[in-house]
Design a protein around this motif. Structure first.
Motif, PDB file in Angstrom:
ATOM      1  N   TRP A 159       0.716  -1.238   0.033  1.00  0.00           N
ATOM      2  CA  TRP A 159       0.016  -0.160   0.011  1.00  0.00           C
ATOM      3  C   TRP A 159       0.878   1.264   0.034  1.00  0.00           C
ATOM      4  O   TRP A 159       0.748   2.085  -0.706  1.00  0.00           O
ATOM      5  N   ALA A 160       2.085   1.254   0.755  1.00  0.00           N
ATOM      6  CA  ALA A 160       2.992   2.503   0.766  1.00  0.00           C
ATOM      7  C   ALA A 160       3.543   2.570  -0.494  1.00  0.00           C
ATOM      8  O   ALA A 160       3.585   3.599  -0.885  1.00  0.00           O
ATOM      9  N   GLY A 161       4.038   1.514  -1.387  1.00  0.00           N
ATOM     10  CA  GLY A 161       4.426   1.558  -2.551  1.00  0.00           C
ATOM     11  C   GLY A 161       3.357   2.248  -3.506  1.00  0.00           C
ATOM     12  O   GLY A 161       4.079   2.862  -4.388  1.00  0.00           O
ATOM     13  N   PHE A 162       2.168   1.951  -3.548  1.00  0.00           N
ATOM     14  CA  PHE A 162       1.225   2.283  -4.310  1.00  0.00           C
ATOM     15  C   PHE A 162       1.190   3.920  -4.112  1.00  0.00           C
ATOM     16  O   PHE A 162       1.122   4.823  -5.090  1.00  0.00           O
ATOM     17  N   ARG A 163       1.285   4.444  -2.786  1.00  0.00           N
ATOM     18  CA  ARG A 163       0.902   5.593  -2.650  1.00  0.00           C
ATOM     19  C   ARG A 163       2.135   6.480  -3.197  1.00  0.00           C
ATOM     20  O   ARG A 163       2.079   7.595  -3.770  1.00  0.00           O
ATOM     21  N   PHE A 164       3.384   6.099  -2.945  1.00  0.00           N
ATOM     22  CA  PHE A 164       4.410   6.778  -3.440  1.00  0.00           C
ATOM     23  C   PHE A 164       4.343   6.831  -5.039  1.00  0.00           C
ATOM     24  O   PHE A 164       4.897   7.847  -5.537  1.00  0.00           O
ATOM     25  N   MET A 165       4.056   5.601  -5.701  1.00  0.00           N
ATOM     26  CA  MET A 165       3.881   5.593  -7.026  1.00  0.00           C
ATOM     27  C   MET A 165       3.101   6.528  -7.501  1.00  0.00           C
ATOM     28  O   MET A 165       3.074   7.331  -8.652  1.00  0.00           O
ATOM     29  N   ASN A 166       1.798   6.457  -6.938  1.00  0.00           N
ATOM     30  CA  ASN A 166       0.654   7.498  -7.382  1.00  0.00           C
ATOM     31  C   ASN A 166       1.191   9.036  -7.120  1.00  0.00           C
ATOM     32  O   ASN A 166       1.005   9.659  -8.115  1.00  0.00           O
ATOM     33  N   LEU A 167       1.963   9.394  -6.155  1.00  0.00           N
ATOM     34  CA  LEU A 167       2.632  10.695  -5.901  1.00  0.00           C
ATOM     35  C   LEU A 167       3.420  10.864  -7.082  1.00  0.00           C
ATOM     36  O   LEU A 167       3.131  12.182  -7.585  1.00  0.00           O
ATOM     37  N   LEU A 168       4.370   9.936  -7.513  1.00  0.00           N
ATOM     38  CA  LEU A 168       5.372  10.261  -8.497  1.00  0.00           C
ATOM     39  C   LEU A 168       4.453  10.298 -10.008  1.00  0.00           C
ATOM     40  O   LEU A 168       4.854  11.287 -10.840  1.00  0.00           O
ATOM     41  N   TRP A 169       3.266   9.705 -10.195  1.00  0.00           N
ATOM     42  CA  TRP A 169       2.494   9.496 -11.353  1.00  0.00           C
ATOM     43  C   TRP A 169       1.928  11.101 -11.427  1.00  0.00           C
ATOM     44  O   TRP A 169       1.700  11.536 -12.403  1.00  0.00           O
ATOM     45  N   ALA A 170       1.298  11.509 -10.401  1.00  0.00           N
ATOM     46  CA  ALA A 170       0.673  12.714 -10.436  1.00  0.00           C
ATOM     47  C   ALA A 170       1.561  13.741 -10.548  1.00  0.00           C
ATOM     48  O   ALA A 170       1.146  15.067 -11.209  1.00  0.00           O
ATOM     49  N   ALA A 171       2.585  13.997  -9.444  1.00  0.00           N
ATOM     50  CA  ALA A 171       3.637  15.119  -9.541  1.00  0.00           C
ATOM     51  C   ALA A 171       4.623  15.195 -10.460  1.00  0.00           C
ATOM     52  O   ALA A 171       5.079  16.356 -10.648  1.00  0.00           O
ATOM     53  N   GLY A 172       5.108  14.000 -10.865  1.00  0.00           N
ATOM     54  CA  GLY A 172       6.216  13.791 -11.890  1.00  0.00           C
ATOM     55  C   GLY A 172       7.299  13.678 -10.984  1.00  0.00           C
ATOM     56  O   GLY A 172       7.476  13.384  -9.727  1.00  0.00           O
ATOM     57  N   PRO A 173       8.671  13.360 -11.534  1.00  0.00           N
ATOM     58  CA  PRO A 173       9.765  13.231 -10.444  1.00  0.00           C
ATOM     59  C   PRO A 173       9.751  13.999  -9.340  1.00  0.00           C
ATOM     60  O   PRO A 173       9.565  15.361  -9.369  1.00  0.00           O
ATOM     61  N   LEU A 174      10.204  13.558  -8.230  1.00  0.00           N
ATOM     62  CA  LEU A 174      10.375  14.252  -6.973  1.00  0.00           C
ATOM     63  C   LEU A 174      11.631  14.046  -6.163  1.00  0.00           C
ATOM     64  O   LEU A 174      12.037  12.706  -6.562  1.00  0.00           O
ATOM     65  N   GLU A 175      12.019  14.671  -5.598  1.00  0.00           N
ATOM     66  CA  GLU A 175      13.347  14.435  -4.656  1.00  0.00           C
ATOM     67  C   GLU A 175      12.726  13.592  -3.557  1.00  0.00           C
ATOM     68  O   GLU A 175      11.614  13.570  -3.157  1.00  0.00           O
ATOM     69  N   ALA A 176      13.742  12.882  -3.208  1.00  0.00           N
ATOM     70  CA  ALA A 176      13.281  11.782  -2.159  1.00  0.00           C
ATOM     71  C   ALA A 176      12.801  12.356  -0.794  1.00  0.00           C
ATOM     72  O   ALA A 176      11.570  12.009  -0.410  1.00  0.00           O
ATOM     73  N   ARG A 177      13.296  13.599  -0.430  1.00  0.00           N
ATOM     74  CA  ARG A 177      12.769  14.183   0.639  1.00  0.00           C
ATOM     75  C   ARG A 177      11.233  14.781   0.690  1.00  0.00           C
ATOM     76  O   ARG A 177      10.617  14.879   1.428  1.00  0.00           O
ATOM     77  N   GLN A 178      11.185  15.129  -0.586  1.00  0.00           N
ATOM     78  CA  GLN A 178       9.775  15.556  -1.112  1.00  0.00           C
ATOM     79  C   GLN A 178       8.669  14.455  -1.064  1.00  0.00           C
ATOM     80  O   GLN A 178       7.642  14.650  -0.412  1.00  0.00           O
ATOM     81  N   LEU A 179       9.262  13.427  -1.300  1.00  0.00           N
ATOM     82  CA  LEU A 179       8.388  12.201  -1.268  1.00  0.00           C
ATOM     83  C   LEU A 179       8.194  11.945   0.269  1.00  0.00           C
ATOM     84  O   LEU A 179       6.976  11.340   0.653  1.00  0.00           O
ATOM     85  N   THR A 180       8.940  12.126   1.062  1.00  0.00           N
ATOM     86  CA  THR A 180       8.922  11.868   2.431  1.00  0.00           C
ATOM     87  C   THR A 180       8.009  12.692   3.041  1.00  0.00           C
ATOM     88  O   THR A 180       6.994  12.408   3.582  1.00  0.00           O
TER      89      THR A 180
END
Length: 169
Positions: free
Chosen positions: A62-83
């Motif tokens: 579920w956490a992996g899905f949420r991270f991939m969803n963030l990247l899909w919606a926002a585009g590439p992000l810095e790891a700290r932004q994902l956090t």
């Protein structure tokens, strides 16, 4: 719930609220909030377990899905932004990203201007597979919230956003 003699049995919530008030542990309005927190926690746990089972079948957490969803919606992000956006800890972010990278669903690249920064993006495979996850999650969301009217869903969403976005009291 009924007893063998057909009498309605009090729920745990009823017993807890009564005991809190009878023992003068908290005032009645605080007992109501205790019930609210109990219900939110129960719902959070149930929906989280359900989402985890949906996404495990697709090959990620579920956490992996949420991270991939963030990247899909926002585009590439810095790891700290994902956090920050996910509300996860740095350690949890690192563990999830390690798994997603191992499985070929994301890519991490060092910034050319600041080698300390890592830019995370979905791979083509990750983006393609995420669409299946988005559809599966949308179907589960529909099923969970079918007991509420569209207006009730909007109201609940607004109220939860107000609670979630406030500074920690």
């Amino acid at each position: 719930m009924n007893s063998p003699d057909g009498q309605a049995q009090p729920t745990f919530r009823d017993v807890l609220r009564a005991r809190l008030v009878e023992q003068d542990t908290v005032p009645p309005d605080a007992a109501d909030r205790t019930d609210l927190v109990f219900n939110l926690t129960k719902f959070f746990n149930r929906i989280g377990q359900d989402a985890e089972s949906v996404h495990r079948r697709l090959g990620w957490s579920w956490a992996g899905f949420r991270f991939m969803n963030l990247l899909w919606a926002a585009g590439p992000l810095e790891a700290r932004q994902l956090t920050r956006l996910s509300g996860a800890s740095r350690a949890a972010t690192s563990a999830v990203l390690n798994t997603l990278e191992r499985d070929g669903l994301i890519r991490r690249d060092r910034s050319e201007t600041d080698r300390r920064q890592v830019l995370v993006s979905l791979t083509d495979e990750g983006a393609s597979r995420l669409l299946e996850g988005l559809r599966a999650q949308a179907e589960r969301d529909r099923a969970w919230f079918a007991v509420l009217s569209p207006e009730e869903q909007r109201q609940l969403g607004h109220l939860l956003m107000r609670l979630a976005d406030q500074p920690t009291p």
